[in-house]
Design an enzyme around this catalytic site. Structure first.
Site, PDB file in Angstrom:
ATOM      1  N   LYS A  26      -0.666 -74.344 -15.174  1.00 43.85           N
ATOM      2  CA  LYS A  26      -0.578 -73.352 -14.178  1.00 43.85           C
ATOM      3  C   LYS A  26      -1.719 -73.036 -13.601  1.00 43.85           C
ATOM      4  O   LYS A  26      -2.956 -73.124 -14.280  1.00 43.85           O
ATOM      5  CB  LYS A  26      -0.251 -71.986 -15.102  1.00 43.85           C
ATOM      6  N   ARG A  29       9.226 -55.331 -17.472  1.00 46.85           N
ATOM      7  CA  ARG A  29       9.349 -54.393 -16.355  1.00 46.85           C
ATOM      8  C   ARG A  29      10.808 -54.237 -15.738  1.00 46.85           C
ATOM      9  O   ARG A  29      11.242 -53.062 -15.734  1.00 46.85           O
ATOM     10  CB  ARG A  29       8.583 -54.794 -15.092  1.00 46.85           C
ATOM     11  N   SER A  61       1.272 -60.106 -10.828  1.00 43.44           N
ATOM     12  CA  SER A  61      -0.009 -60.551 -10.682  1.00 43.44           C
ATOM     13  C   SER A  61      -0.041 -61.386  -9.101  1.00 43.44           C
ATOM     14  O   SER A  61      -0.993 -61.313  -8.527  1.00 43.44           O
ATOM     15  CB  SER A  61      -0.687 -61.718 -11.661  1.00 43.44           C
ATOM     16  N   HIS A  92      -0.828 -54.196 -17.570  1.00 45.95           N
ATOM     17  CA  HIS A  92      -1.417 -54.976 -18.975  1.00 45.95           C
ATOM     18  C   HIS A  92      -2.084 -53.876 -19.728  1.00 45.95           C
ATOM     19  O   HIS A  92      -1.967 -53.736 -21.063  1.00 45.95           O
ATOM     20  CB  HIS A  92      -2.458 -55.909 -18.667  1.00 45.95           C
TER      21      HIS A  92
END
Length: 163
Positions: free
Chosen positions: A41, A90, A128, A17
């Site tokens: 979430k 990514r 994460s 990040h």
């Protein structure tokens, strides 16, 4: 110069990040990092905790600010006059997901553009969820997150996963 936002959950903030934030800050006059709150979430850190971590990490970057938003990102862009959404990607899977979001956002507000910034190679595998799992088993994450984030994760998850 267009107003630029970089939204995400940042739970937790990673070197990946920060890499995107730093690179966007070199390209654009200012970057607003938007911590997106999704009540569906389950987050490790509260929005305020994530904001405090990010505020600390970008302290030396004069053209970066951190805000919390609990609605659609495109609505934040519209409300603040942001014309560009930055998204870090990514791998192909990330790109497919982010591309779909970009098309949804474009349909909701045709004036907002999405720019994809591919991660630098050393941050290619940062997820994460994987970082949290490593912490829960006592693994070394010092190369994945800043020390302040590592401390916060260890306090929150360090012993929990070993029970």
């Amino acid at each position: 110069m267009p107003k630029v936002i970089y939204p995400g959950s940042f739970d937790p903030p990673t070197y990946g990040h920060l890499n995107i934030i730093e690179r966007a800050a070199r390209i654009f006059e200012s970057v607003e990092v938007v911590i997106s709150v999704n009540p569906r979430k389950k987050s490790t850190f509260s929005p305020d905790e994530r904001k405090a971590l990010l505020d600390d990490l970008v302290r030396g970057m004069g053209n970066v600010s951190i805000v919390v938003w609990d609605g659609l990102v495109v609505d934040y862009a519209k409300a603040t006059g942001a014309q560009v959404i930055i998204r870090g990607v990514r791998a192909l899977g990330d790109f497919a997901h982010e591309f779909e979001l970009a098309m949804l956002n474009k349909g909701l507000d045709p004036e907002v553009e999405t720019i994809f910034i591919p991660t630098d190679p050393q941050y290619f595998v940062l997820r994460s969820s994987a970082i949290k799992e490593i912490v829960s088993f006592g693994g070394d994450i010092s190369s994945l997150v800043p020390s302040s984030v590592e401390r916060a994760l260890r306090e929150r998850l360090g012993e929990e996963g070993r029970r």
